[in-house]
Scaffold this active site. Structure first.
Site, PDB file in Angstrom:
ATOM      1  N   LYS A 173      45.197  38.942 -10.681  1.00 42.56           N
ATOM      2  CA  LYS A 173      44.166  38.434  -9.776  1.00 42.56           C
ATOM      3  C   LYS A 173      44.713  37.360  -8.852  1.00 42.56           C
ATOM      4  O   LYS A 173      44.291  37.246  -7.712  1.00 42.56           O
ATOM      5  CB  LYS A 173      42.957  37.893 -10.560  1.00 42.56           C
ATOM      6  CG  LYS A 173      42.052  38.986 -11.073  1.00 42.56           C
ATOM      7  CD  LYS A 173      40.697  38.429 -11.489  1.00 42.56           C
ATOM      8  CE  LYS A 173      39.835  39.518 -12.106  1.00 42.56           C
ATOM      9  NZ  LYS A 173      38.598  39.003 -12.691  1.00 42.56           N
ATOM     10  N   LYS A 183      42.366  52.395 -11.410  1.00 41.64           N
ATOM     11  CA  LYS A 183      41.022  52.351 -11.977  1.00 41.64           C
ATOM     12  C   LYS A 183      39.970  52.435 -10.852  1.00 41.64           C
ATOM     13  O   LYS A 183      40.177  51.847  -9.790  1.00 41.64           O
ATOM     14  CB  LYS A 183      40.876  51.029 -12.733  1.00 41.64           C
ATOM     15  CG  LYS A 183      39.704  50.982 -13.683  1.00 41.64           C
ATOM     16  CD  LYS A 183      39.764  49.724 -14.529  1.00 41.64           C
ATOM     17  CE  LYS A 183      38.398  49.391 -15.080  1.00 41.64           C
ATOM     18  NZ  LYS A 183      38.395  48.218 -15.930  1.00 41.64           N
ATOM     19  N   LYS A 205      34.703  48.858  -8.184  1.00 45.01           N
ATOM     20  CA  LYS A 205      33.539  48.653  -7.331  1.00 45.01           C
ATOM     21  C   LYS A 205      33.922  47.916  -6.053  1.00 45.01           C
ATOM     22  O   LYS A 205      33.199  47.946  -5.070  1.00 45.01           O
ATOM     23  CB  LYS A 205      32.446  47.915  -8.089  1.00 45.01           C
ATOM     24  CG  LYS A 205      32.939  46.658  -8.775  1.00 45.01           C
ATOM     25  CD  LYS A 205      32.010  46.206  -9.883  1.00 45.01           C
ATOM     26  CE  LYS A 205      32.677  45.061 -10.632  1.00 45.01           C
ATOM     27  NZ  LYS A 205      32.010  44.639 -11.821  1.00 45.01           N
TER      28      LYS A 205
END
Ligand code: TRP
Length: 334
Positions: A115, A197, A200
């Site tokens: 991240k 993956k 969203k």
């Protein structure tokens, strides 16, 4: 005598539009587990702000999740459904756990490393201590089991270490939680890049199936999903990530096993008939969830009332544990 049920706790971040990944990876399992466990399901809005969020969107997505938990089948009369920021005991415990955590333990976290690469303009301390807050979410209810995706295993390991550390330093207080990781279908991959993956926050709208997609949107996205060279339907994540991902979706929508699916399409020429079947099945699977979601989502007062009732139950339990922890730590009582 009735045996005391074990406790489970899990949570999702309100950080994007709802996708089939939420349902396939997590909610399906929660719905099953809630019958056998004392269950708490949280919307972790405080985790969401470790990356910058627009306040209006954060509010929308938080209520979206409260509605979606129920649309997928979580029953608020069986399970405690609540919003993390409504239960301040989590951050209160997190502070104490922060003082028991080494810098190195946080900097080793692979999700922190990923991240902070992706959000290199905002590497805040919250992103760094994120797993400690997650540990507090879990330990404050003495959860025995934590349903999570594979990517959360390392965070859970920290929660276990912190529970043991506190118990050892003071006296037995926390349950040492176990991860509960679903075997099949836990990870739905991007329809456009099946080695990544399904996310969203992917800017490519064709990569994800959203809960609010129409039946036709779903059919079209699956028709256009990237598949592998070859033409037979066979499950192999390494060699055929695209087809394997569509097989996972088909499995989730129909409950058919991979062997059944392979048999069903044995000898069919090309991927087209398979993709049509997957599109149809996924559309039929999502349809009732979408309809229930839209109905529930339209009544914000009810959603807020459910979150409020959940927060009251959660706080009652959290405070009892925090009070003990404060005492053992040496804080004098107010
Ligand atoms: N970190 C989890 C995720 O991104 C979300 C989360 C926060 C969580 N607190 C939790 C999951 C406690 C399980 C238990 O998926």
């Amino acid at each position: 005598m009735e045996q005391q049920r074990k406790t489970i706790l899990s949570g999702m971040q309100p950080s994007g539009e709802l996708s089939i990944g939420h349902i396939a990876g997590a909610l399906r399992n929660w719905v099953t587990l809630q019958h056998d466990f004392d269950s708490l399901f949280c919307v972790v809005d405080q985790h969401a702000i470790t990356v910058q969020q627009e306040p209006a969107k954060l509010r929308k997505w938080t209520l979206d999740l409260v509605a979606m938990y129920q649309a997928a089948g979580v029953d608020p009369s069986k399970s405690v459904v609540f919003v993390q920021s409504h239960v301040p005991e989590h951050v209160q415990l997190a502070w104490i756990l922060t003082c028991l955590t080494g810098m190195g333990e946080c900097s080793r976290m692979t999700q922190f490393k990923d991240k902070s690469e992706r959000h290199s303009d905002n590497i805040n301390v919250g992103l760094f201590t994120y797993p400690i807050l997650m540990a507090a979410d879990i330990l404050i209810y003495n959860a025995d089991l934590v349903p999570v995706g594979e990517d959360q295993k390392q965070h859970l390991e920290l929660a276990r270490n912190l529970a043991e550390r506190f118990n050892h330093r003071y006296s037995p207080t926390f349950t040492v939680p176990e991860p509960y990781i679903p075997k099949v279908g836990g990870r739905i991959m991007s329809l456009q890049e099946p080695t990544k993956k399904m996310s969203k926050s992917d800017p490519n709208m064709k990569a994800s199936i959203f809960l609010t997609d129409s039946d036709d949107d779903i059919r079209n996205k699956i028709r256009r999903a990237v598949t592998d060279s070859g033409s037979d339907i066979r499950y192999d994540e390494q060699v055929r990530p695209g087809i394997s991902n569509l097989m996972s979706l088909y499995h989730i929508a129909t409950d058919k096993t991979f062997a059944d699916i392979e048999a069903e399409f044995a000898g069919s020429t090309g991927y087209a008939p398979f993709k049509e079947a997957v599109g149809e099945a996924v559309a039929a699977y999502v349809r009732p969830i979408r309809e229930r979601f839209l109905e529930l989502r339209a009544d914000e007062d009810s959603l807020r009332a459910i979150a409020k009732a959940g927060a009251e139950q959660a706080r009652h339990r959290a405070w009892k544990v925090l009070r003990k922890v404060y005492k053992k730590t040496g804080f004098i009582e107010l």
